[in-house]
Motif scaffolding. Structure first.
Motif, mmCIF file in Angstrom:
data_model
loop_
_atom_site.group_PDB
_atom_site.id
_atom_site.type_symbol
_atom_site.label_atom_id
_atom_site.label_comp_id
_atom_site.label_asym_id
_atom_site.label_seq_id
_atom_site.Cartn_x
_atom_site.Cartn_y
_atom_site.Cartn_z
ATOM 1 N N TRP A 1 0.802 -1.229 0.000
ATOM 2 C CA TRP A 1 0.000 0.000 0.000
ATOM 3 C C TRP A 1 0.832 1.275 0.000
ATOM 4 N N PHE A 2 1.974 1.286 0.667
ATOM 5 C CA PHE A 2 2.742 2.528 0.796
ATOM 6 C C PHE A 2 3.172 3.111 -0.547
ATOM 7 N N PRO A 3 3.666 2.310 -1.509
ATOM 8 C CA PRO A 3 4.047 2.895 -2.811
ATOM 9 C C PRO A 3 2.894 3.606 -3.504
ATOM 10 N N TYR A 4 1.685 3.106 -3.327
ATOM 11 C CA TYR A 4 0.522 3.751 -3.954
ATOM 12 C C TYR A 4 0.361 5.177 -3.457
ATOM 13 N N TYR A 5 0.504 5.369 -2.157
ATOM 14 C CA TYR A 5 0.346 6.723 -1.598
ATOM 15 C C TYR A 5 1.540 7.613 -1.938
ATOM 16 N N VAL A 6 2.719 7.016 -2.078
ATOM 17 C CA VAL A 6 3.881 7.799 -2.523
ATOM 18 C C VAL A 6 3.593 8.408 -3.885
ATOM 19 N N PHE A 7 3.033 7.615 -4.785
ATOM 20 C CA PHE A 7 2.741 8.114 -6.129
ATOM 21 C C PHE A 7 1.584 9.102 -6.122
ATOM 22 N N LEU A 8 0.649 8.942 -5.194
ATOM 23 C CA LEU A 8 -0.420 9.941 -5.073
ATOM 24 C C LEU A 8 0.162 11.301 -4.710
ATOM 25 N N PHE A 9 1.131 11.313 -3.791
ATOM 26 C CA PHE A 9 1.755 12.570 -3.392
ATOM 27 C C PHE A 9 2.641 13.123 -4.507
ATOM 28 N N ILE A 10 3.298 12.251 -5.251
ATOM 29 C CA ILE A 10 4.091 12.716 -6.402
ATOM 30 C C ILE A 10 3.177 13.385 -7.419
ATOM 31 N N GLU A 11 2.067 12.750 -7.705
ATOM 32 C CA GLU A 11 1.116 13.327 -8.666
ATOM 33 C C GLU A 11 0.566 14.655 -8.153
ATOM 34 N N MET A 12 0.288 14.728 -6.862
ATOM 35 C CA MET A 12 -0.285 15.931 -6.278
ATOM 36 C C MET A 12 0.680 17.112 -6.361
ATOM 37 N N ASN A 13 1.971 16.856 -6.174
ATOM 38 C CA ASN A 13 2.951 17.951 -6.109
ATOM 39 C C ASN A 13 3.714 18.188 -7.403
ATOM 40 N N TYR A 14 3.909 17.122 -8.197
ATOM 41 C CA TYR A 14 4.756 17.261 -9.383
ATOM 42 C C TYR A 14 4.104 16.721 -10.648
ATOM 43 N N GLY A 15 2.789 16.542 -10.626
ATOM 44 C CA GLY A 15 2.093 15.908 -11.737
ATOM 45 C C GLY A 15 2.163 16.661 -13.044
ATOM 46 N N THR A 16 2.436 17.960 -13.000
ATOM 47 C CA THR A 16 2.484 18.752 -14.236
ATOM 48 C C THR A 16 3.870 18.808 -14.856
ATOM 49 N N GLN A 17 4.889 18.320 -14.153
ATOM 50 C CA GLN A 17 6.252 18.381 -14.684
ATOM 51 C C GLN A 17 6.479 17.256 -15.689
ATOM 52 N N CYS A 18 7.186 17.598 -16.748
ATOM 53 C CA CYS A 18 7.379 16.670 -17.863
ATOM 54 C C CYS A 18 8.069 15.379 -17.415
ATOM 55 N N ASN A 19 9.176 15.495 -16.669
ATOM 56 C CA ASN A 19 9.908 14.298 -16.271
ATOM 57 C C ASN A 19 9.116 13.435 -15.305
ATOM 58 N N MET A 20 8.217 14.042 -14.530
ATOM 59 C CA MET A 20 7.400 13.288 -13.597
ATOM 60 C C MET A 20 6.268 12.548 -14.296
ATOM 61 N N LYS A 21 5.836 13.048 -15.450
ATOM 62 C CA LYS A 21 4.770 12.374 -16.188
ATOM 63 C C LYS A 21 5.191 10.966 -16.592
ATOM 64 N N ILE A 22 6.448 10.816 -16.982
ATOM 65 C CA ILE A 22 6.949 9.493 -17.352
ATOM 66 C C ILE A 22 6.897 8.558 -16.138
ATOM 67 N N VAL A 23 7.360 9.062 -15.002
ATOM 68 C CA VAL A 23 7.355 8.268 -13.769
ATOM 69 C C VAL A 23 5.934 7.857 -13.402
ATOM 70 N N LEU A 24 5.002 8.790 -13.507
ATOM 71 C CA LEU A 24 3.625 8.512 -13.136
ATOM 72 C C LEU A 24 2.958 7.527 -14.092
ATOM 73 N N TYR A 25 3.189 7.710 -15.401
ATOM 74 C CA TYR A 25 2.573 6.824 -16.381
ATOM 75 C C TYR A 25 3.076 5.386 -16.241
ATOM 76 N N ILE A 26 4.348 5.237 -15.863
ATOM 77 C CA ILE A 26 4.900 3.894 -15.692
ATOM 78 C C ILE A 26 4.603 3.352 -14.290
ATOM 79 N N GLY A 27 4.781 4.197 -13.283
ATOM 80 C CA GLY A 27 4.687 3.726 -11.907
ATOM 81 C C GLY A 27 3.286 3.550 -11.370
ATOM 82 N N PHE A 28 2.372 4.457 -11.730
ATOM 83 C CA PHE A 28 1.038 4.413 -11.141
ATOM 84 C C PHE A 28 0.305 3.099 -11.429
#
Length: 311
Positions: free
Chosen positions: A238-265
């Motif tokens: 469960w913990f990784p899921y919430y880590v990615f929720l916080f990443i999306e909440m704070n850095y979801g609009t950044q280009c390099n983070m979009k790759i992380v979110l699309y692969i990781g989420f």
């Protein structure tokens, strides 16, 4: 300094997202089969084959919550984020997912509290620990879960797809101050669906270990193995899921983070999904009584199937 927007030519985000959704759907499909079989067996055994007890009440309700959660989450993933849906169905889907999510994690918490009380206060538990009381507690968990998921019922709305006007999707709409309210929802979900239940589970099993060591109630390693098998998967899945929720909440609009979110989420969502499939193994199949009842039930089923009717 990171760019806040992504050039469409630099990376095909749409293609990447589609590939990850397909990969996660395969995992979801396998987990769905495993979860339905496992939780279905728990429902059958605890609801129809075993005498009603405190443990059967816990596990029956836990299996109901997990199997409904698995079904609706798989449905949401299989149909995608954009699909034709009226507002009522949109709310129903969201409510059932979060209702059963909260019910599942709080039932796990209640099971931990119950086991802790049984170890620390065995006399009180023997006199007051009844199936009737357990049923009321389980009902209270479902009511609490309904209260905690009530914001979803209010915020969940069907929206028209910006790229396809003929299709509608389902997402949260917070109205004025959407960014602030969205962040508040993520933080509250993290606190109520992870921090509180996990902290209580950790404290309860820590207290159980302390009691076992102080009184030397068990020289076997099995209690420690079971406790580890309960705590570690809950945190790891469960913990990784919430880590990615916080990443999306704070850095979801950044280009390099979009790759992380699309692969990781999709991957971390699969982990959280699998947790509900593993609950029957960690909480039920380790019990001697359940395994024996399961063995006898399956034996009886095969015996009845192959017995000839000689009337």
């Amino acid at each position: 300094m990171s760019n806040t927007t992504c050039e469409p030519q630099s990376l095909d985000f749409s293609s990447l997202k589609d590939k990850m959704q397909i990969a996660s759907l395969v995992i979801y499909s396998l987990a769905l089969v495993m979860g339905v079989l496992g939780n279905g067996l728990v429902i059958f055994i605890t609801g129809f084959r075993m005498k009603k007890s405190v443990n059967t009440v816990w596990f029956f309700n836990l299996a109901i919550a997990d199997i409904v959660f698995i079904f609706f989450l798989f449905l949401a993933r299989a149909l995608g984020f954009w699909w034709n849906m009226n507002p009522v169905l949109c709310k129903i889907k969201g409510v059932f997912i979060f209702l059963t999510l909260y019910a599942s994690v709080y039932l796990l918490m209640v099971i931990s509290i119950d086991r802790c009380i049984s170890v620390w206060y065995p006399v009180w538990a023997q006199n007051h620990r009844t199936p009737r009381l357990a049923s009321f507690v389980a009902l209270g968990v479902w009511i609490l879960a309904a209260v905690l998921c009530s914001p979803v019922m209010y915020c969940r709305q069907a929206k028209v797809n910006s790229t396809d006007k003929n299709s509608s999707g389902c997402s949260n709409s917070y109205g004025e101050f959407e960014a602030v309210k969205s962040s508040a929802m993520v933080i509250s979900r993290f606190i109520f669906a992870f921090v509180i239940p996990f902290s209580v589970i950790l404290l309860c099993y820590g207290a159980i270990l302390l009691k076992l060591r102080r009184t030397q109630l068990s020289l076997s390693k099995k209690p420690y193995t079971v406790i580890t098998a309960v705590i570690v998967p809950f945190f790891v899945l469960w913990f990784p899921y919430y880590v990615f929720l916080f990443i999306e909440m704070n850095y979801g609009t950044q280009c390099n983070m979009k790759i992380v979110l699309y692969i990781g989420f999709p991957l971390v969502s699969c982990l959280a999904f699998i947790n509900s499939c593993l609950n029957p193994i960690f909480y039920v199949f380790m019990g001697e009584n359940f395994r024996e009842t399961l063995r006898r039930s399956l034996f009886s089923a095969f015996e009845n199937a192959f017995t000839e009717d000689v009337r």
